[in-house]
Scaffold this active site. Structure first.
Site, PDB file in Angstrom:
ATOM      1  N   SER A 173       0.890  -1.251   0.034  1.00  0.00           N
ATOM      2  CA  SER A 173      -0.031   0.013   0.097  1.00  0.00           C
ATOM      3  C   SER A 173       0.911   1.329  -0.070  1.00  0.00           C
ATOM      4  O   SER A 173       1.968   1.224   0.719  1.00  0.00           O
ATOM      5  CB  SER A 173      -1.081   0.078   1.056  1.00  0.00           C
ATOM      6  OG  SER A 173      -1.844  -1.144   1.310  1.00  0.00           O
ATOM      7  N   PHE A 174       0.286   2.145  -0.479  1.00  0.00           N
ATOM      8  CA  PHE A 174       0.932   3.676  -0.530  1.00  0.00           C
ATOM      9  C   PHE A 174       2.386   3.805  -1.292  1.00  0.00           C
ATOM     10  O   PHE A 174       3.133   4.488  -1.093  1.00  0.00           O
ATOM     11  CB  PHE A 174       1.100   4.016   0.848  1.00  0.00           C
ATOM     12  CG  PHE A 174      -0.194   4.324   1.512  1.00  0.00           C
ATOM     13  CD1 PHE A 174      -1.413   4.963   1.085  1.00  0.00           C
ATOM     14  CD2 PHE A 174      -0.293   3.407   2.500  1.00  0.00           C
ATOM     15  CE1 PHE A 174      -2.445   4.946   1.706  1.00  0.00           C
ATOM     16  CE2 PHE A 174      -1.593   3.238   3.122  1.00  0.00           C
ATOM     17  CZ  PHE A 174      -2.674   3.949   2.871  1.00  0.00           C
ATOM     18  N   ARG A 175       2.749   2.733  -2.236  1.00  0.00           N
ATOM     19  CA  ARG A 175       3.751   2.554  -2.954  1.00  0.00           C
ATOM     20  C   ARG A 175       5.005   2.163  -2.134  1.00  0.00           C
ATOM     21  O   ARG A 175       6.241   2.553  -2.461  1.00  0.00           O
ATOM     22  CB  ARG A 175       4.046   3.683  -3.881  1.00  0.00           C
ATOM     23  CG  ARG A 175       2.878   3.938  -4.785  1.00  0.00           C
ATOM     24  CD  ARG A 175       3.340   4.918  -5.949  1.00  0.00           C
ATOM     25  NE  ARG A 175       2.110   5.236  -6.898  1.00  0.00           N
ATOM     26  CZ  ARG A 175       2.294   4.367  -7.926  1.00  0.00           C
ATOM     27  NH1 ARG A 175       3.015   3.412  -8.194  1.00  0.00           N
ATOM     28  NH2 ARG A 175       1.084   4.552  -8.841  1.00  0.00           N
ATOM     29  N   LEU A 176       4.786   1.575  -0.719  1.00  0.00           N
ATOM     30  CA  LEU A 176       5.874   1.453   0.053  1.00  0.00           C
ATOM     31  C   LEU A 176       6.336  -0.224  -0.140  1.00  0.00           C
ATOM     32  O   LEU A 176       5.939  -1.056   0.589  1.00  0.00           O
ATOM     33  CB  LEU A 176       5.431   1.521   1.386  1.00  0.00           C
ATOM     34  CG  LEU A 176       4.615   2.716   1.884  1.00  0.00           C
ATOM     35  CD1 LEU A 176       4.271   3.063   3.412  1.00  0.00           C
ATOM     36  CD2 LEU A 176       6.079   3.872   1.467  1.00  0.00           C
TER      37      LEU A 176
END
Length: 197
Positions: A173-176
């Site tokens: 999620s959230f490009r993490l």
């Protein structure tokens, strides 16, 4: 289990590939193969994984094709698997080496007869005047091999990509995202490192 808990990349690849075969809607064995021309220009296309073990990743092709000629001129290549349903990708860099004659013969013999005839008929990557030209060649070889076995053409074989680097990428999620790289060391062991996304 964290990706780095796997000490050998092929163990993790087999797990991910198994997941892809269960979940990916279409052709989980599809992989992008990138090779380089003699003047250094990269070229990519999709091919199909036909075998994998600790020796590497195998695919088959017409060796006179563009990719075949590029690989024979520069054996350093890259592969990419992208499994959209799993939000995962695997990047591989390594050296392409020819499979054995016995391996090529065995795989060719396992193919549908029409595919074996197609291997004879296709001048892969060469220009053709139109589809009818190809159909005439298919008819020619279908007639030639109406009875009996269709032998493997000498120009048709396979390559095994012996990896020196395998990167596993998992969407978060959230490009993490999670990125872990296995690098082959001079002693034949794999070193694992984690990269920033």
């Amino acid at each position: 289990m964290s990706l780095v808990d796997h000490k050998h990349p092929f163990e993790l690849f087999e797990k991910w590939f198994g997941d892809a075969k269960c979940r990916e809607a279409d052709v989980p064995e599809a992989m992008s193969l990138s090779s380089v021309s003699p003047d250094g220009k990269p070229s990519s296309r999709m091919v199909l994984l036909k075998g994998v073990d600790e020796r590497g990743f195998v695919f088959y092709t017409n060796c006179t094709s563009r990719k075949g000629q590029q690989i024979q001129g520069n054996s350093h290549v890259a592969l990419l698997f992208h499994w959209k349903s799993l939000k995962r990708q695997v990047r591989i860099e390594g050296q392409a080496v020819p499979v054995t004659e016995a391996e090529a013969d065995a795989y060719f013999a396992s193919r549908h007869k029409d595919s074996r005839i197609g291997a004879w008929a296709s001048k892969q990557s060469q220009p053709m005047e139109g589809r009818f030209e190809f159909e005439k060649r298919i008819a020619k070889y279908a007639a030639k091999y109406t009875l009996g076995d269709v032998p493997r053409p000498e120009f048709w074989s396979g390559f095994r990509i012996k990896p020196t680097m395998i990167e596993f990428w998992q969407d978060r999620s959230f490009r993490l995202h999670e990125r872990n790289v296995y690098s082959l060391q001079d002693d034949g062991q794999w070193e694992v490192s984690t990269l920033y996304p």
